[in-house]
Scaffold this motif. Sequence first.
Motif, PDB file in Angstrom:
ATOM      1  N   ILE A  48     -47.467  64.334 106.400  1.00 39.95           N
ATOM      2  CA  ILE A  48     -47.165  65.217 106.906  1.00 39.95           C
ATOM      3  C   ILE A  48     -46.601  65.496 105.552  1.00 39.95           C
ATOM      4  O   ILE A  48     -45.661  65.457 104.471  1.00 39.95           O
ATOM      5  N   ASP A  49     -46.486  67.597 104.915  1.00 46.54           N
ATOM      6  CA  ASP A  49     -46.429  68.055 104.147  1.00 46.54           C
ATOM      7  C   ASP A  49     -43.855  68.171 104.359  1.00 46.54           C
ATOM      8  O   ASP A  49     -43.794  68.092 105.270  1.00 46.54           O
ATOM      9  N   GLY A  50     -43.793  68.269 102.969  1.00 44.13           N
ATOM     10  CA  GLY A  50     -42.846  68.135 102.789  1.00 44.13           C
ATOM     11  C   GLY A  50     -41.297  66.967 102.527  1.00 44.13           C
ATOM     12  O   GLY A  50     -40.702  67.223 102.350  1.00 44.13           O
ATOM     13  N   ILE A  51     -42.338  65.855 103.192  1.00 46.31           N
ATOM     14  CA  ILE A  51     -41.605  64.493 103.646  1.00 46.31           C
ATOM     15  C   ILE A  51     -41.673  63.906 101.457  1.00 46.31           C
ATOM     16  O   ILE A  51     -42.758  64.255 100.410  1.00 46.31           O
ATOM     17  N   THR A 125     -33.775  55.915 105.723  1.00 49.65           N
ATOM     18  CA  THR A 125     -33.609  57.107 105.421  1.00 49.65           C
ATOM     19  C   THR A 125     -34.973  57.836 105.317  1.00 49.65           C
ATOM     20  O   THR A 125     -36.319  56.753 104.682  1.00 49.65           O
ATOM     21  N   ILE A 126     -35.442  59.087 106.075  1.00 48.84           N
ATOM     22  CA  ILE A 126     -36.769  59.576 105.251  1.00 48.84           C
ATOM     23  C   ILE A 126     -36.034  61.541 104.844  1.00 48.84           C
ATOM     24  O   ILE A 126     -35.071  61.913 105.123  1.00 48.84           O
ATOM     25  N   THR A 127     -36.541  61.739 104.284  1.00 49.54           N
ATOM     26  CA  THR A 127     -35.403  62.815 103.180  1.00 49.54           C
ATOM     27  C   THR A 127     -37.293  63.619 103.194  1.00 49.54           C
ATOM     28  O   THR A 127     -38.391  63.978 102.718  1.00 49.54           O
ATOM     29  N   ILE A 128     -36.995  65.301 103.825  1.00 46.26           N
ATOM     30  CA  ILE A 128     -37.956  66.181 104.259  1.00 46.26           C
ATOM     31  C   ILE A 128     -37.265  67.656 104.151  1.00 46.26           C
ATOM     32  O   ILE A 128     -36.263  67.556 104.575  1.00 46.26           O
TER      33      ILE A 128
END
Length: 163
Positions: A48-51, A125-128
């Motif tokens: 997934i782009d942006g992760i 956590t996830i950073t997008i």
Amino acid sequence: MKNSIRKTWIGGLLSAVVLTLGLAACSSTDPSESGSLQLTLVDAPAPIDGIEAIDITFSSILVHKTSSAELDDAQWIVLLDEDLSAAERTFDLLEYVNGASAVLGSASLESGHYSQIRIIIESATITIDGVESDLTILSGTVSGLKLTHAFTIDANVITEIIL
């Protein structure tokens, strides 16, 4: 909505990674001797782009000989101690791709059969695209993720389980 789909996908990916165990086995299981258990963390590239990050802070990782043991049972063996600093217990899954790995925990164990590993997660956590969001991992912070795949610790052998 796009971020909630990404969070669900990443939560599913984490569950699949955690449940996929690589087990190494040998022969001697004399309980008077000991071997070692090492839990190693690896991840596949996220498509997934942006992760930018998927940070998991583990509270503790425990192993037990009985698959039905509860957390208050005194027979748990600690592989990753909650007394370590949060920084020492936090791993960005995206750092462990393309052959990179991290040792989550290890311990010398009595030779024999073991039936359960508990992975207790403090936070995720996830950073997008620069935005950090909490991830929810069901049972992860309460009773922990229960891995009930039996494995054997052989004398004088390091058994590696890859998560």
